[in-house]
Motif scaffolding. Structure first.
Motif, short mmCIF file in Angstrom:
data_model
loop_
_atom_site.label_atom_id
_atom_site.label_comp_id
_atom_site.label_asym_id
_atom_site.label_seq_id
_atom_site.Cartn_x
_atom_site.Cartn_y
_atom_site.Cartn_z
N VAL A 111 0.83 -1.21 0.00
CA VAL A 111 0.00 0.00 0.00
C VAL A 111 0.86 1.26 0.00
O VAL A 111 0.57 2.24 -0.68
N ASP A 112 1.96 1.23 0.75
CA ASP A 112 2.79 2.44 0.92
C ASP A 112 3.64 2.67 -0.33
O ASP A 112 4.23 1.74 -0.87
N THR A 113 3.75 3.92 -0.74
CA THR A 113 4.51 4.23 -1.95
C THR A 113 6.01 3.97 -1.77
O THR A 113 6.70 3.63 -2.73
N TRP A 114 6.53 4.12 -0.52
CA TRP A 114 7.97 3.92 -0.33
C TRP A 114 8.40 2.50 -0.67
O TRP A 114 9.53 2.26 -1.09
N THR A 115 7.49 1.56 -0.52
CA THR A 115 7.90 0.17 -0.74
C THR A 115 8.31 -0.07 -2.19
O THR A 115 9.19 -0.87 -2.46
N ALA A 116 7.69 0.67 -3.12
CA ALA A 116 8.02 0.49 -4.53
C ALA A 116 9.39 1.09 -4.87
O ALA A 116 9.98 0.75 -5.90
N ARG A 117 9.88 1.98 -4.01
CA ARG A 117 11.15 2.65 -4.33
C ARG A 117 12.36 1.90 -3.78
O ARG A 117 13.49 2.28 -4.03
N LEU A 118 12.12 0.84 -3.01
CA LEU A 118 13.25 0.02 -2.54
C LEU A 118 13.75 -0.87 -3.66
O LEU A 118 12.97 -1.27 -4.52
N ASN A 119 15.03 -1.22 -3.62
CA ASN A 119 15.49 -2.17 -4.63
C ASN A 119 15.05 -3.59 -4.26
O ASN A 119 14.58 -3.86 -3.15
N GLU A 120 15.19 -4.48 -5.21
CA GLU A 120 14.63 -5.82 -5.05
C GLU A 120 15.28 -6.56 -3.88
O GLU A 120 14.62 -7.29 -3.13
N GLU A 159 13.76 6.75 2.46
CA GLU A 159 12.58 7.05 1.63
C GLU A 159 11.46 7.67 2.46
O GLU A 159 10.70 8.50 1.97
N ALA A 160 11.33 7.24 3.70
CA ALA A 160 10.19 7.66 4.53
C ALA A 160 10.64 7.69 5.99
O ALA A 160 10.48 6.70 6.72
N PRO A 161 11.20 8.82 6.44
CA PRO A 161 11.77 8.89 7.80
C PRO A 161 10.76 8.55 8.89
O PRO A 161 11.14 8.08 9.96
N GLY A 162 9.47 8.76 8.61
CA GLY A 162 8.45 8.46 9.62
C GLY A 162 8.37 6.97 9.96
O GLY A 162 7.74 6.60 10.96
N LEU A 163 8.99 6.14 9.14
CA LEU A 163 8.97 4.71 9.41
C LEU A 163 9.68 4.33 10.70
O LEU A 163 9.56 3.18 11.17
#
Lengths: 332, 332
Positions: free
Chosen positions: A179-188, A259-263
């Motif tokens: 659901v979170d957009t940051w997850t798509a920006r991580l490498n495989e 990608e998402a410091p709030g994590l």
């Protein structure tokens, strides 16, 4: 009460899939009970944890992973108590649409985990779930008599240590949920690491003797570091101070944080770490960390037990201090 | 993974309802594991059985009865193995619409049964079921070293004995289901007796030492006398002959049979007896029966182990002989 499903009987399934996993005390799963006694001079340590589809794992997780997780979360509890596994009983409640292919894979994963962790199957029960699949495990371990490491005995001044890395499991769940957009920006590689950590707890059994030697108190982190630390210190007017910048994080968790410091909140309060949290007297910390390293498991000092009876205080990277309400995460 | 329910936390529920039931090894349920060791010179005996709403009990059965059944079916296994209970772990998976009133009654019933049966709570887990409620118990008992009574060791010529009365549980379920016309023709006392037997298994713990002294093999009857007798004799070319006219039946079961003679099949193959089935060498039968009587539990000889490798043969009241396919009933 209802007509049997038009599939193999419970007895046939047990003979085919589970009897091959039975240890000596399991009597080939052909009796109505198992036998087990602790080694001379040892106490048995017992724990029971169940995982449920859609609550503790995703219903479409690979069945071998589900089996490995069910055993892993229980052996993680044993490791935290300083115990060596001796065996386990399995309660498997199967949802109505189970297939033999699923069960075969589940049993294969269970067998691999059982062998790798030195914990044979002793017995159990297979039933229809009338809902989601549930995998319940009761695990038995042993400690030298009187040697179980308690949860509650930390003292002011003890160093707070954690094994491995924190937050990966909770981030892995977020990756799987997609659901979170940051997850798509991580490498495989990072995504795969986090998913693996969510699906496959690694019970830190190598730490068990080290905890017995050096830890005053220990538990496993299953419901989030902040909440579980609060649990460990509950009562007795103790609190804790933890330094967030020195928390052991994986490369993948660092990448997610960029990608998402709030994590950082997810990392501190999310569940599914299955790492060891312990309180070690100051004069034992060096030995504990060195012995853990020699045993192949990283152990990191992250804070100190204080006389402050509030929820544990976390000093963040920006210097602010935060306290998280206890029990911020619950599988229940 | 999902938002916590807006109810008491798992921890609060445990403290309120289950901690009061904890035995010494349960550490007040405030640690992550329990401790238990067998008495000197004893082996531990372990068994795990789960009951599921709509499968093993009716969803609207009284919660105290459900708790009592969950513990009872497990202690019935221990009794059959000749073991004395030492404690149990509970896995409680609650369906979404559980209420605290339900849980309070469940815990009350569990506490009463635990006290009455001398089997304290040691630990467990409470989770959301994502479906029907499931109550899983792992029970621990002990026997003098090497003394566990096996399931499979009956020899040709041994007498087949059962405790209590047979068939009441299966008839009680039919009464509760209220579909069959014969159920309405029973008097209230008979109906109440059968329902009580369905809801409240009575583990025959008083027989445990008698089985250790005299039985060559034993198991509890949970899936029907015919099927469980076949299980006890499986392998080794053994069979059995059983005399149906001498089967121990309750007054209520006799009354039901008078209304519907075909119910003899339900009595012989239905589940939920939770009586002891055992094989006793001929020269021990008199002692076994007398000692059981002295211990307050009836034990009846109903047949003999034969060298006939087929399914057990039942000679019926009309003189005909019948064999029932093994596993004719299954809770699975």
């Amino acid at each position: 009460m209802s007509a049997p499903a038009p599939r193999a009987s419970e007895e046939a399934l047990i003979a085919r899939y589970f009897a091959p996993l039975a240890g000596p005390g399991g009597l080939a799963l052909a009796d109505d009970a198992a036998q087990l006694s602790p080694s001379p001079g040892h106490d048995l340590v017992l724990t029971a944890d169940a995982i449920v589809a859609g609550v503790h794992y995703l219903a479409d997780d690979p069945p071998a992973s589900i089996a490995r997780k069910a055993l892993g979360v229980n052996l993680s509890d044993l490791a935290a108590k300083g115990a060596t596994p001796r065996g386990f009983l399995l309660t498997l409640a199967l949802q109505d649409d189970w297939t033999e292919a699923w069960l075969a894979e589940f049993a294969r994963g269970l067998g691999q985990a059982s062998t790798a962790l030195g914990c044979p199957l002793l017995g159990g029960d297979t039933v229809r779930a009338a809902g989601a699949t549930l995998v319940g495990v009761t695990a038995l371990g042993e400690v030298p008599a009187g040697g179980m490491v308690p949860r509650m005995a930390a003292q002011v001044g003890d160093r707070i240590c954690v094994s491995g890395t924190i937050g990966d499991g909770a981030l892995g769940l977020r990756v799987l949920q997609g659901v979170d957009t940051w997850t798509a920006r991580l490498n495989e590689e990072a995504r795969a690491h986090l998913i693996d950590r969510y699906r496959h707890p690694r019970p830190r059994l190598a730490l068990a003797p080290i905890l017995r030697r050096h830890a005053r108190a220990a538990m496993d982190v299953s419901d989030g570091l902040a909440g579980d630390l609060a649990k460990m210190l509950r009562g007795g007017g103790r609190g804790a101070w933890v330094s967030v910048p020195i928390l052991p994080l994986s490369e993948a968790a660092h990448a997610a944080l960029r990608e998402a410091p709030g994590l950082i909140d997810t990392i501190l309060t999310g569940g599914d770490d299955y790492e060891i949290l312990c309180a070690v007297p100051p004069d034992r910390v060096d030995d504990a960390l060195a012995e853990a390293g020699a045993a192949g498991v990283s152990l990191s000092a992250i804070g100190v037990v204080t006389a402050d009876g509030d929820a544990p205080a976390f000093t963040m990277s920006d210097g602010t201090e935060r306290r998280f309400a206890a029990g911020s995460f619950s599988h229940f």
